[in-house]
Design a protein around this motif. Structure first.
Motif: not given
Length: 202
Positions: A108, A113-114, A116, A148-149, A151, A196-199
């Motif tokens: 992470s 950001p964003g 994969k 991460f989220r 997908i 996806e790393k989103w935050k």
């Protein structure tokens, strides 16, 4: 030979899901002899780098392809700057790391950001716990905790069975395979995951 279930076909599928831009910087964690790194360079035109703790396997990779950027390092302590990679791939390696949670923290940290994260690995059913193997619930929780989220999550257990069966037919035993491909006595599955790393963490 790629010593992970699904081989180059699954690697190609992973790269397609991640949709990296040409020339994107991608890290292969637990790269072994660098077969995936070489594929990412030659077939996908990505700026791929590999890390592994084994000097023997890295030396084998450098002998085969001297120009490959292969670095001896542990997944728990990656020698790269924050937000310096567009993607990270871990093929059948997270389950054999000393501290999977620490590895995800490091992944992470180095991802933009964003960025994969793609993982192919073994997993246990959510109700099962065995030393050295995570169940899917534990892994998903650790990913969320590190920003991460998920997908894509696909069960690829048939590839694990085919791989082990084929290896036994060719070599007479699966004893030489690394622990990722040797199932414990409990039922084990194999998965493909893209997150996806989103935050930022926390």
């Amino acid at each position: 030979m790629m010593l992970h279930p699904g081989g180059i076909t699954l690697t190609k599928q992973v790269v397609g899901y991640c949709a990296f831009a040409p020339g994107a910087k991608v890290l292969d964690v637990g790269c072994g002899t660098g077969m995936t790194v070489e594929y990412l360079h030659t077939a996908c035109r990505l700026a791929a780098v590999g890390v592994d703790v084994s000097p023997v396997r890295l030396a084998q990779g450098r002998k085969r392809a001297p120009d490959l950027p292969l670095i001896q390092a542990a997944g728990e302590s990656l020698p790269f700057a924050d937000a310096s990679f567009a993607g990270v791939i871990a093929e059948c390696s997270l389950s054999v790391m000393q501290d999977a949670a620490a590895v995800l923290v490091e992944i992470s940290r180095i991802l933009v950001p964003g960025g994969k994260l793609a993982i192919t690995d073994v997993y246990l059913p959510a109700s099962t716990a065995t030393a050295g193997y995570m169940n899917d619930k534990q892994l998903k929780k650790m990913l969320v905790e590190n920003g991460f989220r998920i997908i894509i999550w696909e069960d690829c257990s048939a590839l694990l069975r085919e791989f082990v069966a084929g290896y036994i037919m060719e070599h007479g035993s699966a004893a030489e395979l690394w622990p990722c491909t040797i199932a414990p006595k409990t039922k084990v599955g194999y998965f493909l995951l893209v997150a996806e790393k989103w935050k930022a963490k926390g």
